[in-house]
Design an enzyme around this catalytic site. Sequence first.
Site, PDB file in Angstrom:
ATOM      1  N   ASN A 169       0.799  -1.232   0.000  1.00 47.91           N
ATOM      2  CA  ASN A 169       0.000   0.000   0.000  1.00 47.91           C
ATOM      3  C   ASN A 169       0.833   1.284   0.000  1.00 47.91           C
ATOM      4  O   ASN A 169       0.367   2.326  -0.444  1.00 47.91           O
ATOM      5  CB  ASN A 169      -1.029  -0.001   1.140  1.00 47.91           C
ATOM      6  N   ASP A 230      11.260 -17.054   2.794  1.00 47.80           N
ATOM      7  CA  ASP A 230      11.853 -17.608   4.020  1.00 47.80           C
ATOM      8  C   ASP A 230      13.374 -17.582   3.944  1.00 47.80           C
ATOM      9  O   ASP A 230      14.057 -17.387   4.956  1.00 47.80           O
ATOM     10  CB  ASP A 230      11.416 -19.080   4.216  1.00 47.80           C
ATOM     11  N   GLU A 264       5.118  -4.155  11.660  1.00 52.45           N
ATOM     12  CA  GLU A 264       3.824  -3.463  11.698  1.00 52.45           C
ATOM     13  C   GLU A 264       2.870  -4.298  10.861  1.00 52.45           C
ATOM     14  O   GLU A 264       3.054  -4.445   9.656  1.00 52.45           O
ATOM     15  CB  GLU A 264       3.988  -2.040  11.154  1.00 52.45           C
ATOM     16  N   CYS A 298      -3.280   0.435   6.930  1.00 54.12           N
ATOM     17  CA  CYS A 298      -3.288  -0.205   8.255  1.00 54.12           C
ATOM     18  C   CYS A 298      -4.014   0.684   9.245  1.00 54.12           C
ATOM     19  O   CYS A 298      -4.662   0.203  10.164  1.00 54.12           O
ATOM     20  CB  CYS A 298      -1.855  -0.411   8.747  1.00 54.12           C
ATOM     21  N   THR A 299      -3.874   1.989   9.063  1.00 52.42           N
ATOM     22  CA  THR A 299      -4.442   2.944  10.014  1.00 52.42           C
ATOM     23  C   THR A 299      -5.846   3.415   9.616  1.00 52.42           C
ATOM     24  O   THR A 299      -6.332   4.394  10.169  1.00 52.42           O
ATOM     25  CB  THR A 299      -3.534   4.179  10.123  1.00 52.42           C
ATOM     26  N   ARG A 451      -0.531   7.561  10.423  1.00 49.54           N
ATOM     27  CA  ARG A 451       0.857   7.316  10.832  1.00 49.54           C
ATOM     28  C   ARG A 451       1.624   8.639  10.939  1.00 49.54           C
ATOM     29  O   ARG A 451       2.425   8.831  11.830  1.00 49.54           O
ATOM     30  CB  ARG A 451       1.487   6.412   9.781  1.00 49.54           C
TER      31      ARG A 451
HETATM   32  O1  G3P Z   1       1.488   0.862   7.612  1.00 57.34           O
HETATM   33  C1  G3P Z   1       0.912   2.100   7.759  1.00 57.34           C
HETATM   34  C2  G3P Z   1       0.038   2.471   6.582  1.00 57.34           C
HETATM   35  O2  G3P Z   1      -0.790   1.401   6.178  1.00 57.34           O
HETATM   36  C3  G3P Z   1      -0.814   3.656   6.909  1.00 57.34           C
HETATM   37  O3  G3P Z   1      -0.080   4.814   6.806  1.00 57.34           O
HETATM   38  O4  G3P Z   1       0.268   7.207   6.497  1.00 57.34           O
HETATM   39  O5  G3P Z   1      -1.847   6.151   5.671  1.00 57.34           O
HETATM   40  O6  G3P Z   1      -1.469   6.422   8.097  1.00 57.34           O
HETATM   41  P1  G3P Z   1      -0.834   6.241   6.762  1.00 57.34           P
END
Ligand code: G3P
Length: 496
Positions: A169, A230, A264, A298-299, A451
């Site tokens: 992403n 791996d 993360e 992720c956020t 982030r």
């Molecule tokens: O790993 C963090 C990412 O997925 C989100 O980053 O800057 O969109 O908060 P951001």
Amino acid sequence: MAGTGDFAEILDGDVYKYYSDGEWKKSSSGKTVAIINPTTRKTQYKVQACSQAEVNKVMESAKSAQKAWARTPLWKRAELLHKAAAILKEHKAPIAECLVKEIAKPAKDAVSEVVRSGDLVSYTAEEGVRILGEGKFLVSDSFPGNERTKYCLTSKIPLGVILAIPPFNYPVNLAVSKIGPALIAGNSLVLKPPTQGAVSCLHMVHCFHLAGFPKGLISCVTGKGSEIGDFLTMHPGVNCISFTGGDTGIAISKKAGMIPLQMELGGKDACIVLEDADLDLVAANIIKGGFSYSGQRCTAIKVVLVMESVADALVEKVNARVAKLRVGPPEDDCDITPVVTESSANFIEGLVMDAKEKGATFCQEYKRDGNLIWPLLLDNVRPDMRIAWEEPFGPILPVIRINSVEEGIHHCNASNFGLQGCVFTKDINKAVLISDAMETGTVQINSAPARGPDHFPFQGLKDSGIGSQGITNSINMMTKVKSTVINLPSPSYSMG
Ligand code: G3P
């Protein structure tokens, strides 16, 4: 244009080369990996499928390059990073083009990712010069039973070879958030890009090549996870792994040896909305937090926990904004673009169908065309639905109505994840108490999780990760403290 001009040397026919020992190379495997454009669902690019022998070669060069790099003055390391940052920003257009084609990132966001990455590298250079230029001086007589006979000098030393594995992403930004700290601290770096995002990464690495970093200091190996995944993460030459991605990170952390890990691994960020919240502010943040880059962050806000008394009003406001989201190709800079792969789209659809069977209220009609999924708010979600707990990584947002703040905190803390969360209220005292009660690495008060800015600490609890990121934390994490103790023949007290 990608693969032309300054970037011509990274392409061989229609296959992008990998980067080893300061040169762009074809893999001796003769095999390639196809990168599928999420929008067209056709092969957009091809990259080399590197072999384990090529990984071994890269590790050898990384080890010897690191020794020389650790002897390079800090100001010189910083100078090269500033140069790379400028070259990266200068070439934002072709790199952004790759992001659009490989991961369907909306055109403007793709450019912002590259610019943000340049800024991150420059800031890292400056921060590194400051924090690595200082050490500690300790004296022995502060500990009971000791005279002042020992002077302890500490400094931060590099770990050696850092393995960086960024996610699809933010393939450029989350790669440089590992590369910058690793290099300024005197480490060498081996990059394994995600398959979707690999070509953006290769272009970014070429900017570091153009800046003139020594041979072997940075390498970039592409290929199949089954062949080199791996092998890389368990390689004895690796001294630290910095990984961002999904639960593969849990498997990596179980297999990795006695080395520091920075992980993360996603989140199920909750948005708790109290009765006194400014609902227009909340709705705007739910749109930004839940639907930007089609929820593939992720956020992202991944569950809304709203007090029943204001739920109808909030859902109405969010729906009005959802209706305005532009859905379509990333080239048109649409708000909602195709999700990264067909299997992601199928997974998201599975969550939607589960919610449907169990009686969630669909605020919009569920609509999908290939990898493109229209934004969908699911109201009246209950804890027995998968969407209440799982991370869709798509433009689907559940709303759970709560009758007390405690209920919201309980749902947030019952998650396996603990990345970020947010709380909306005008009462700062309540907000702080709720923040303290939420088991997440960060809580945003009156704003969606995020982030950035990139120098802020960024960390997750539980299955969301190991360690803390953010520029300063990453530099510190990629170093170790070394002490030298001077033992005096007799106690010495200054001015004594
Ligand atoms: O790993 C963090 C990412 O997925 C989100 O980053 O800057 O969109 O908060 P951001």
